[in-house]
Design a protein around this motif. Sequence first.
Motif, PDB file in Angstrom:
ATOM      1  N   ASP A   1       0.989  -1.200  -0.010  1.00 33.78           N
ATOM      2  CA  ASP A   1       0.134  -0.009   0.104  1.00 33.78           C
ATOM      3  C   ASP A   1       0.938   1.215   0.073  1.00 33.78           C
ATOM      4  O   ASP A   1       1.925   1.321   0.781  1.00 33.78           O
ATOM      5  CB  ASP A   1      -0.844   0.202   1.152  1.00 33.78           C
ATOM      6  CG  ASP A   1      -1.800  -1.043   1.134  1.00 33.78           C
ATOM      7  OD1 ASP A   1      -2.456  -1.247   0.138  1.00 33.78           O
ATOM      8  OD2 ASP A   1      -2.092  -1.828   2.254  1.00 33.78           O
ATOM      9  N   LEU A   2       0.559   2.202  -0.826  1.00 36.40           N
ATOM     10  CA  LEU A   2       1.099   3.644  -0.692  1.00 36.40           C
ATOM     11  C   LEU A   2       0.292   4.443   0.473  1.00 36.40           C
ATOM     12  O   LEU A   2      -0.495   4.319   0.747  1.00 36.40           O
ATOM     13  CB  LEU A   2       0.494   4.358  -2.105  1.00 36.40           C
ATOM     14  CG  LEU A   2       1.256   3.806  -3.168  1.00 36.40           C
ATOM     15  CD1 LEU A   2       0.935   4.086  -4.683  1.00 36.40           C
ATOM     16  CD2 LEU A   2       2.739   3.931  -3.178  1.00 36.40           C
ATOM     17  N   PRO A   3       1.120   5.693   0.864  1.00 32.65           N
ATOM     18  CA  PRO A   3       0.414   6.344   2.035  1.00 32.65           C
ATOM     19  C   PRO A   3      -0.935   6.739   1.453  1.00 32.65           C
ATOM     20  O   PRO A   3      -1.220   6.969   0.297  1.00 32.65           O
ATOM     21  CB  PRO A   3       1.721   7.427   2.183  1.00 32.65           C
ATOM     22  CG  PRO A   3       2.909   6.738   1.255  1.00 32.65           C
ATOM     23  CD  PRO A   3       2.194   5.960   0.395  1.00 32.65           C
ATOM     24  N   LYS A   4      -1.798   7.247   2.462  1.00 34.38           N
ATOM     25  CA  LYS A   4      -2.754   8.415   2.502  1.00 34.38           C
ATOM     26  C   LYS A   4      -3.793   7.442   1.365  1.00 34.38           C
ATOM     27  O   LYS A   4      -4.376   8.131   0.835  1.00 34.38           O
ATOM     28  CB  LYS A   4      -2.587   9.626   2.026  1.00 34.38           C
ATOM     29  CG  LYS A   4      -1.635  10.307   2.918  1.00 34.38           C
ATOM     30  CD  LYS A   4      -1.277  11.601   2.257  1.00 34.38           C
ATOM     31  CE  LYS A   4      -0.483  12.262   3.189  1.00 34.38           C
ATOM     32  NZ  LYS A   4      -0.019  13.540   2.702  1.00 34.38           N
TER      33      LYS A   4
ATOM     34  N   TRP B   1       5.229   2.721  -8.813  1.00 35.36           N
ATOM     35  CA  TRP B   1       3.702   3.009  -8.578  1.00 35.36           C
ATOM     36  C   TRP B   1       3.148   3.920  -9.837  1.00 35.36           C
ATOM     37  O   TRP B   1       4.005   4.634 -10.270  1.00 35.36           O
ATOM     38  CB  TRP B   1       3.230   3.731  -7.259  1.00 35.36           C
ATOM     39  CG  TRP B   1       3.871   5.073  -7.427  1.00 35.36           C
ATOM     40  CD1 TRP B   1       3.284   6.189  -7.776  1.00 35.36           C
ATOM     41  CD2 TRP B   1       5.263   5.544  -6.811  1.00 35.36           C
ATOM     42  NE1 TRP B   1       4.162   7.452  -7.421  1.00 35.36           N
ATOM     43  CE2 TRP B   1       5.217   6.934  -7.023  1.00 35.36           C
ATOM     44  CE3 TRP B   1       6.422   5.049  -6.373  1.00 35.36           C
ATOM     45  CZ2 TRP B   1       6.629   7.707  -6.584  1.00 35.36           C
ATOM     46  CZ3 TRP B   1       7.497   5.834  -6.159  1.00 35.36           C
ATOM     47  CH2 TRP B   1       7.614   7.065  -6.154  1.00 35.36           C
TER      48      TRP B   1
ATOM     49  N   SER C   1      10.775   3.390  -7.877  1.00 38.44           N
ATOM     50  CA  SER C   1      11.320   3.954  -6.596  1.00 38.44           C
ATOM     51  C   SER C   1      12.887   3.318  -6.314  1.00 38.44           C
ATOM     52  O   SER C   1      13.733   4.221  -6.287  1.00 38.44           O
ATOM     53  CB  SER C   1      10.706   3.068  -5.222  1.00 38.44           C
ATOM     54  OG  SER C   1      10.991   3.500  -3.968  1.00 38.44           O
TER      55      SER C   1
ATOM     56  N   THR D   1       9.085  -1.264   1.689  1.00 40.68           N
ATOM     57  CA  THR D   1       7.951  -0.467   1.822  1.00 40.68           C
ATOM     58  C   THR D   1       8.152   0.848   2.162  1.00 40.68           C
ATOM     59  O   THR D   1       7.433   1.904   1.570  1.00 40.68           O
ATOM     60  CB  THR D   1       6.864  -1.346   2.544  1.00 40.68           C
ATOM     61  OG1 THR D   1       6.451  -2.390   2.301  1.00 40.68           O
ATOM     62  CG2 THR D   1       5.560  -0.561   2.872  1.00 40.68           C
ATOM     63  N   GLU D   2       8.906   1.222   3.129  1.00 41.50           N
ATOM     64  CA  GLU D   2       9.256   2.598   3.723  1.00 41.50           C
ATOM     65  C   GLU D   2       9.990   3.255   2.564  1.00 41.50           C
ATOM     66  O   GLU D   2       9.522   4.412   2.351  1.00 41.50           O
ATOM     67  CB  GLU D   2       9.894   2.254   4.984  1.00 41.50           C
ATOM     68  CG  GLU D   2       9.100   1.987   6.123  1.00 41.50           C
ATOM     69  CD  GLU D   2       7.802   2.800   6.349  1.00 41.50           C
ATOM     70  OE1 GLU D   2       7.656   4.141   6.206  1.00 41.50           O
ATOM     71  OE2 GLU D   2       6.642   2.279   6.311  1.00 41.50           O
TER      72      GLU D   2
ATOM     73  N   ARG E   1       7.409   4.444  -0.177  1.00 41.26           N
ATOM     74  CA  ARG E   1       6.451   5.476   0.566  1.00 41.26           C
ATOM     75  C   ARG E   1       7.288   6.814   0.467  1.00 41.26           C
ATOM     76  O   ARG E   1       6.682   7.793   0.244  1.00 41.26           O
ATOM     77  CB  ARG E   1       6.113   4.856   1.776  1.00 41.26           C
ATOM     78  CG  ARG E   1       4.845   3.995   1.879  1.00 41.26           C
ATOM     79  CD  ARG E   1       4.652   3.374   3.097  1.00 41.26           C
ATOM     80  NE  ARG E   1       3.504   2.160   3.103  1.00 41.26           N
ATOM     81  CZ  ARG E   1       2.971   1.590   3.977  1.00 41.26           C
ATOM     82  NH1 ARG E   1       3.508   1.898   5.022  1.00 41.26           N
ATOM     83  NH2 ARG E   1       2.028   0.602   3.741  1.00 41.26           N
ATOM     84  N   ARG E   2       8.635   6.788   1.114  1.00 41.56           N
ATOM     85  CA  ARG E   2       9.453   7.971   0.956  1.00 41.56           C
ATOM     86  C   ARG E   2       9.413   8.617  -0.364  1.00 41.56           C
ATOM     87  O   ARG E   2       9.232   9.824  -0.725  1.00 41.56           O
ATOM     88  CB  ARG E   2      10.528   7.684   1.735  1.00 41.56           C
ATOM     89  CG  ARG E   2      10.719   7.712   3.046  1.00 41.56           C
ATOM     90  CD  ARG E   2      12.368   7.632   3.607  1.00 41.56           C
ATOM     91  NE  ARG E   2      13.373   6.675   3.098  1.00 41.56           N
ATOM     92  CZ  ARG E   2      13.592   5.636   3.439  1.00 41.56           C
ATOM     93  NH1 ARG E   2      12.717   5.211   4.503  1.00 41.56           N
ATOM     94  NH2 ARG E   2      14.267   4.723   2.798  1.00 41.56           N
TER      95      ARG E   2
ATOM     96  N   TRP F   1       7.598   7.812  -2.692  1.00 42.17           N
ATOM     97  CA  TRP F   1       6.147   8.541  -3.271  1.00 42.17           C
ATOM     98  C   TRP F   1       5.994   9.647  -2.702  1.00 42.17           C
ATOM     99  O   TRP F   1       5.410  10.702  -3.614  1.00 42.17           O
ATOM    100  CB  TRP F   1       5.132   7.338  -2.649  1.00 42.17           C
ATOM    101  CG  TRP F   1       3.679   7.802  -2.988  1.00 42.17           C
ATOM    102  CD1 TRP F   1       2.988   7.498  -4.222  1.00 42.17           C
ATOM    103  CD2 TRP F   1       2.748   8.858  -2.299  1.00 42.17           C
ATOM    104  NE1 TRP F   1       1.725   7.870  -4.104  1.00 42.17           N
ATOM    105  CE2 TRP F   1       1.520   8.792  -3.036  1.00 42.17           C
ATOM    106  CE3 TRP F   1       3.023   9.226  -1.040  1.00 42.17           C
ATOM    107  CZ2 TRP F   1       0.698   9.552  -2.439  1.00 42.17           C
ATOM    108  CZ3 TRP F   1       1.766   9.943  -0.485  1.00 42.17           C
ATOM    109  CH2 TRP F   1       0.655  10.175  -1.615  1.00 42.17           C
ATOM    110  N   ARG F   2       6.348  10.088  -1.377  1.00 36.94           N
ATOM    111  CA  ARG F   2       6.088  11.310  -0.887  1.00 36.94           C
ATOM    112  C   ARG F   2       6.851  12.182  -1.553  1.00 36.94           C
ATOM    113  O   ARG F   2       6.371  13.668  -1.828  1.00 36.94           O
ATOM    114  CB  ARG F   2       6.505  11.368   0.591  1.00 36.94           C
ATOM    115  CG  ARG F   2       5.364  10.619   1.381  1.00 36.94           C
ATOM    116  CD  ARG F   2       5.625  10.543   2.906  1.00 36.94           C
ATOM    117  NE  ARG F   2       4.683   9.899   3.811  1.00 36.94           N
ATOM    118  CZ  ARG F   2       5.167   8.682   4.282  1.00 36.94           C
ATOM    119  NH1 ARG F   2       6.417   8.193   3.804  1.00 36.94           N
ATOM    120  NH2 ARG F   2       4.332   7.953   4.763  1.00 36.94           N
TER     121      ARG F   2
END
Length: 129
Positions: A69-72, A90, A102, A117-118, A121-122, A124-125
């Motif tokens: 899963d991606l954030p938010k 993504w 990524s 995963t982290e 997500r970093r 992605w942000r």
Amino acid sequence: MTTELSKKHVGTRFTVEHCDGAIESFEKALLSVTPHAKKASITRAIRQLIVRLSDGHPMSKENFPTEGDLPKSSGKFHAFKKVPIRAYCWLSKKYPNTYFISHYTYKDKQKLDERDTEKVRRNWRDKEE
């Protein structure tokens, strides 16, 4: 060693772009691959997967599974798989028709590592926020 992966590939349907440090992570992951001849084969296969995705061709669940899963609640991220290398990516909501890779990792097990995963997500942000 040069990987022959480009920072950005523009296909007929999507653009596939590497995040900062992604190509270097590919080179690092390749260091764990033996024998040496297999490195060229993996590089070719990853390039072919990128071209296939960018041109809008169907991707198999074996070579392009949903990983996490991606954030938010922004959706899921996927992985290009060419054993033993994975590339996590993504589809951007901010940049139309663009996939971001990524990073790459050497993977000798099936389970998704929380560190991967982290890192997704970093990245992605950095791109989406």
